[in-house]
Design a protein around this motif. Sequence first.
Motif, PDB file in Angstrom:
ATOM      1  N   ASN A   1      39.562  35.499  46.848  1.00 51.67           N
ATOM      2  CA  ASN A   1      39.527  35.138  48.313  1.00 51.67           C
ATOM      3  C   ASN A   1      40.127  36.151  49.390  1.00 51.67           C
ATOM      4  O   ASN A   1      41.007  37.134  48.793  1.00 51.67           O
ATOM      5  CB  ASN A   1      40.523  33.875  48.227  1.00 51.67           C
ATOM      6  N   ARG A   2      39.895  35.928  50.436  1.00 50.37           N
ATOM      7  CA  ARG A   2      40.537  36.639  51.605  1.00 50.37           C
ATOM      8  C   ARG A   2      42.213  36.734  51.422  1.00 50.37           C
ATOM      9  O   ARG A   2      42.658  35.733  51.263  1.00 50.37           O
ATOM     10  CB  ARG A   2      39.974  36.306  52.800  1.00 50.37           C
ATOM     11  N   GLY A   3      42.496  37.844  51.836  1.00 51.78           N
ATOM     12  CA  GLY A   3      44.194  37.815  51.733  1.00 51.78           C
ATOM     13  C   GLY A   3      44.820  38.194  50.223  1.00 51.78           C
ATOM     14  O   GLY A   3      45.865  38.695  50.237  1.00 51.78           O
ATOM     15  N   GLU A   4      43.866  38.009  49.112  1.00 46.87           N
ATOM     16  CA  GLU A   4      44.447  38.505  47.862  1.00 46.87           C
ATOM     17  C   GLU A   4      44.596  39.988  47.957  1.00 46.87           C
ATOM     18  O   GLU A   4      44.024  40.587  48.353  1.00 46.87           O
ATOM     19  CB  GLU A   4      43.466  37.744  46.791  1.00 46.87           C
ATOM     20  N   ILE A   5      45.325  40.270  46.779  1.00 48.36           N
ATOM     21  CA  ILE A   5      45.485  41.844  46.588  1.00 48.36           C
ATOM     22  C   ILE A   5      44.757  41.899  45.143  1.00 48.36           C
ATOM     23  O   ILE A   5      45.368  41.692  44.185  1.00 48.36           O
ATOM     24  CB  ILE A   5      47.015  42.113  46.255  1.00 48.36           C
ATOM     25  N   PRO A   6      43.364  42.521  45.295  1.00 48.46           N
ATOM     26  CA  PRO A   6      42.517  42.479  44.268  1.00 48.46           C
ATOM     27  C   PRO A   6      43.113  43.128  42.719  1.00 48.46           C
ATOM     28  O   PRO A   6      43.186  42.935  41.732  1.00 48.46           O
ATOM     29  CB  PRO A   6      41.301  43.284  44.576  1.00 48.46           C
ATOM     30  N   LEU A   7      43.896  44.479  43.176  1.00 54.70           N
ATOM     31  CA  LEU A   7      44.569  45.161  42.061  1.00 54.70           C
ATOM     32  C   LEU A   7      45.372  44.454  41.376  1.00 54.70           C
ATOM     33  O   LEU A   7      45.574  44.677  40.082  1.00 54.70           O
ATOM     34  CB  LEU A   7      45.205  46.310  42.987  1.00 54.70           C
ATOM     35  N   GLU A   8      46.216  43.577  41.881  1.00 54.56           N
ATOM     36  CA  GLU A   8      47.218  42.672  41.162  1.00 54.56           C
ATOM     37  C   GLU A   8      46.449  41.478  40.545  1.00 54.56           C
ATOM     38  O   GLU A   8      47.185  40.860  39.516  1.00 54.56           O
ATOM     39  CB  GLU A   8      48.184  42.107  42.353  1.00 54.56           C
ATOM     40  N   ARG A   9      45.197  41.320  40.691  1.00 53.17           N
ATOM     41  CA  ARG A   9      44.582  40.180  40.194  1.00 53.17           C
ATOM     42  C   ARG A   9      43.307  40.598  39.389  1.00 53.17           C
ATOM     43  O   ARG A   9      42.565  39.478  38.944  1.00 53.17           O
ATOM     44  CB  ARG A   9      44.363  39.022  41.346  1.00 53.17           C
ATOM     45  N   LYS A  10      43.294  42.040  38.982  1.00 51.88           N
ATOM     46  CA  LYS A  10      42.052  42.303  38.592  1.00 51.88           C
ATOM     47  C   LYS A  10      41.778  41.558  36.804  1.00 51.88           C
ATOM     48  O   LYS A  10      40.594  41.695  36.656  1.00 51.88           O
ATOM     49  CB  LYS A  10      41.860  43.740  38.398  1.00 51.88           C
ATOM     50  N   ASP A  11      42.792  41.377  36.449  1.00 58.38           N
ATOM     51  CA  ASP A  11      42.723  40.629  34.970  1.00 58.38           C
ATOM     52  C   ASP A  11      41.997  39.375  35.131  1.00 58.38           C
ATOM     53  O   ASP A  11      41.377  38.842  33.935  1.00 58.38           O
ATOM     54  CB  ASP A  11      44.146  40.525  34.128  1.00 58.38           C
ATOM     55  N   GLU A  12      42.051  38.770  36.358  1.00 57.03           N
ATOM     56  CA  GLU A  12      41.197  37.353  36.353  1.00 57.03           C
ATOM     57  C   GLU A  12      39.624  37.495  36.698  1.00 57.03           C
ATOM     58  O   GLU A  12      39.122  36.613  36.977  1.00 57.03           O
ATOM     59  CB  GLU A  12      41.826  36.680  37.574  1.00 57.03           C
ATOM     60  N   PHE A  13      39.373  38.772  37.203  1.00 54.36           N
ATOM     61  CA  PHE A  13      37.783  39.008  37.515  1.00 54.36           C
ATOM     62  C   PHE A  13      37.083  38.583  36.291  1.00 54.36           C
ATOM     63  O   PHE A  13      37.287  38.794  35.253  1.00 54.36           O
ATOM     64  CB  PHE A  13      37.702  40.663  37.840  1.00 54.36           C
ATOM     65  N   ILE A  14      35.755  38.438  36.782  1.00 57.31           N
ATOM     66  CA  ILE A  14      34.962  37.848  35.870  1.00 57.31           C
ATOM     67  C   ILE A  14      33.784  39.188  35.751  1.00 57.31           C
ATOM     68  O   ILE A  14      33.812  40.037  36.680  1.00 57.31           O
ATOM     69  CB  ILE A  14      33.908  36.609  36.117  1.00 57.31           C
ATOM     70  N   SER A  15      32.954  39.275  34.787  1.00 53.92           N
ATOM     71  CA  SER A  15      32.074  40.406  34.480  1.00 53.92           C
ATOM     72  C   SER A  15      31.196  40.432  35.766  1.00 53.92           C
ATOM     73  O   SER A  15      30.729  39.629  36.526  1.00 53.92           O
ATOM     74  CB  SER A  15      31.280  40.151  33.377  1.00 53.92           C
TER      75      SER A  15
END
Length: 150
Positions: free
Chosen positions: A75-89
């Motif tokens: 989502n917009r406003g998230e900090i991707p680097l902090e949530r990268k473990d949640e990313f799907i392939s």
Amino acid sequence: MKTDIEIIKIQLSSNFKVMSMNFDSITNEEAMIFPDGEVNCMNWILGHLIYIRNPLLNILGEDSVWDSEKFSCYNRGEIPLERKDEFISFEELKSYLKQSQEKLEAKLNTIENFNPETIKDISTLCFHEIYHSGQLSYLRRILGKPGAIK
């Protein structure tokens, strides 16, 4: 003369083609690289594009291709680097993109016109997609791949 629906169909089709060309030969590992340790990675940008395509589907009266709560890391406003473990392939993301494209094309082929109250939102969402699609070309080059559009 092109109708507003035809213009949106062309934009979404062109964006899908450009995105697909820029994903060519990008591995899941490469898609997870955050240039300079903080620039958004390809995985997040693609996930974000899908995340924002869902409201476009909803405006057109279609269901989302995924549960926005489950994929809130995009989502917009998230900090991707902090949530990268949640990313799907990356492959899964490309599959969701294809699903969203198919649903959008099918819907746009069946409607006569847009609700006038939604035109601003539709054009803003298309602009958003064009903006992020362009980022993918630069990321591709940063990853050491040749430009996809010749």
